[in-house]
Enzyme design. Structure first.
Site, PDB file in Angstrom:
ATOM      1  N   PRO A   2       0.577  -1.177   0.061  1.00 23.85           N
ATOM      2  CA  PRO A   2      -0.132   0.052   0.307  1.00 23.85           C
ATOM      3  C   PRO A   2       1.014   1.151   0.068  1.00 23.85           C
ATOM      4  CG  PRO A   2       0.042  -0.948   1.829  1.00 23.85           C
ATOM      5  CD  PRO A   2       1.037  -1.609   1.281  1.00 23.85           C
ATOM      6  N   GLU A   3       0.323   2.107  -0.872  1.00 19.56           N
ATOM      7  CA  GLU A   3       0.970   3.768  -0.870  1.00 19.56           C
ATOM      8  C   GLU A   3      -0.379   4.998  -0.379  1.00 19.56           C
ATOM      9  OE1 GLU A   3       3.881   4.958  -3.776  1.00 19.56           O
ATOM     10  OE2 GLU A   3       4.551   2.906  -4.534  1.00 19.56           O
ATOM     11  N   HIS A  91      -1.565 -16.508   7.701  1.00 22.47           N
ATOM     12  CA  HIS A  91      -1.444 -14.947   8.133  1.00 22.47           C
ATOM     13  C   HIS A  91      -2.809 -14.499   8.227  1.00 22.47           C
ATOM     14  CE1 HIS A  91       1.800 -16.086   6.214  1.00 22.47           C
ATOM     15  NE2 HIS A  91       1.921 -16.525   4.836  1.00 22.47           N
ATOM     16  N   ARG A 110       4.431 -10.729   5.291  1.00 19.79           N
ATOM     17  CA  ARG A 110       5.986 -10.276   5.210  1.00 19.79           C
ATOM     18  C   ARG A 110       5.956  -9.576   6.968  1.00 19.79           C
ATOM     19  NH1 ARG A 110       8.458  -7.327   0.547  1.00 19.79           N
ATOM     20  NH2 ARG A 110      10.338  -7.953   2.296  1.00 19.79           N
TER      21      ARG A 110
END
Length: 282
Positions: A2-3, A91, A110
């Site tokens: 995400p930006e 996750h 991650r």
DNA sequence: CAGCGCCCCTGCCCGC
DNA sequence: TGCGGGCAGGGGCGCT
């Protein structure tokens, strides 16, 4: 993943869905993100009402009655609203349960993301207090950027990706904005003219705004709170197009390594504005 | 203090 | 088919 446009897209989705709802229960399956999720988060959030959901840079802020949940998605984080019957996936680290139909589920392969709690004003939090201006605000001007660039020698690309200068401009949008402004990504900031800076400010704002209007960029795994992808990928001019022809001049796009990140540019449309850097070999 | 490198972690793609 | 290496949308932190 995400930006700023992606976080903005998620914030808007969550704000619609979760205004004034009350936390019933919190499940933490994996505490170890970038920093550990506070042990007592479940007790802290229990029975608190969501007052406001907004963002600062790429930090998503969920204001409750007695404090704020600070969430960052890192490179691979996702937030989805799911129902009780949704399958648990690998996750899926955290569930904030508001009702059987409203579970805010955090997934992050991650684990570069962040979930922290603060009772203070979130702007005072150590992760937020030294952040630069919002790129879509009126505070992001040529004069501001020139002031910040004084006595600096870094290349323009890592400079605009520096959160202490301006928040939310990550690798994709920095790459795109520099192309549209015809500025070589390795140009030292002290070599930029005011015209360059003005163009760049405009292309950063335009690029981010267009991306928000398209619901963000889905390269492979960005999905909004409803699980839908973004459509800005179709607008990418240079990012991820190394070796392919430039859409403006048809010459093949180049790749360079800058600030520990890959950068794609067109050597014809973004000509170098500086003497070649000479380095001693051995 | 500016600037660089490292590191946190998993997934995926590529080449051998 | 299996495996090692490299790379990925972020960013704080420690060192020089």
């Amino acid at each position: 993943m995400p930006e700023l446009p992606e976080v903005e897209t998620i914030v808007r989705g969550l704000a619609l869905e979760l205004q004034d709802v009350v936390v019933q229960h919190v499940i933490i399956r994996q505490h170890q993100l970038r920093w550990p999720i506070p042990d007592n988060l479940s007790a802290t959030l229990n029975q608190q009402k969501v007052c406001r959901i907004h963002r600062r840079g790429k930090y998503l802020l969920m204001r409750f009655e007695r404090g704020t949940l600070i969430i960052h998605l890192g490179m691979s984080g996702h937030l989805r609203i799911v129902s009780k019957t949704a399958d648990l996936k690998p996750h899926d680290h955290v569930d904030i349960i508001f009702s059987e139909q409203q579970i805010l589920r955090y997934n992050d392969p991650r684990r570069f993301g962040t979930i922290l709690w603060t009772q203070d004003e979130p702007e005072k939090h150590r992760l937020l207090f030294s952040l630069g201006v919002e790129p879509l605000s009126t505070a992001f001007t040529d004069q501001y950027l020139l002031q910040k660039a004084k006595k600096r020698h870094v290349a323009i690309k890592p400079f605009i990706m520096n959160n202490q200068v301006v928040v939310g401009v990550g690798n994709i949008y920095a790459t795109e904005a520099l192309f549209k402004a015809n500025i070589h990504p390795a140009t030292p900031v002290n070599h930029l003219t005011i015209e360059h800076v003005q163009r760049l400010i405009a292309t950063i704002k335009d690029t981010l705004q267009l991306a928000i209007s398209k619901g963000g960029t889905t390269l492979k795994d960005f999905f909004n709170a409803e699980g839908k992808p973004g459509y800005f990928k179709q607008q990418l001019m240079v990012y991820g197009r190394e070796g392919l022809p430039c859409f403006q001049c048809t010459k093949p796009l180049q790749k360079i390594w800058l600030g520990q990140r890959n950068s794609v540019y067109c050597k014809h449309c973004q000509p170098p504005m500086f003497a070649p850097v000479t380095r001693h070999i051995i």
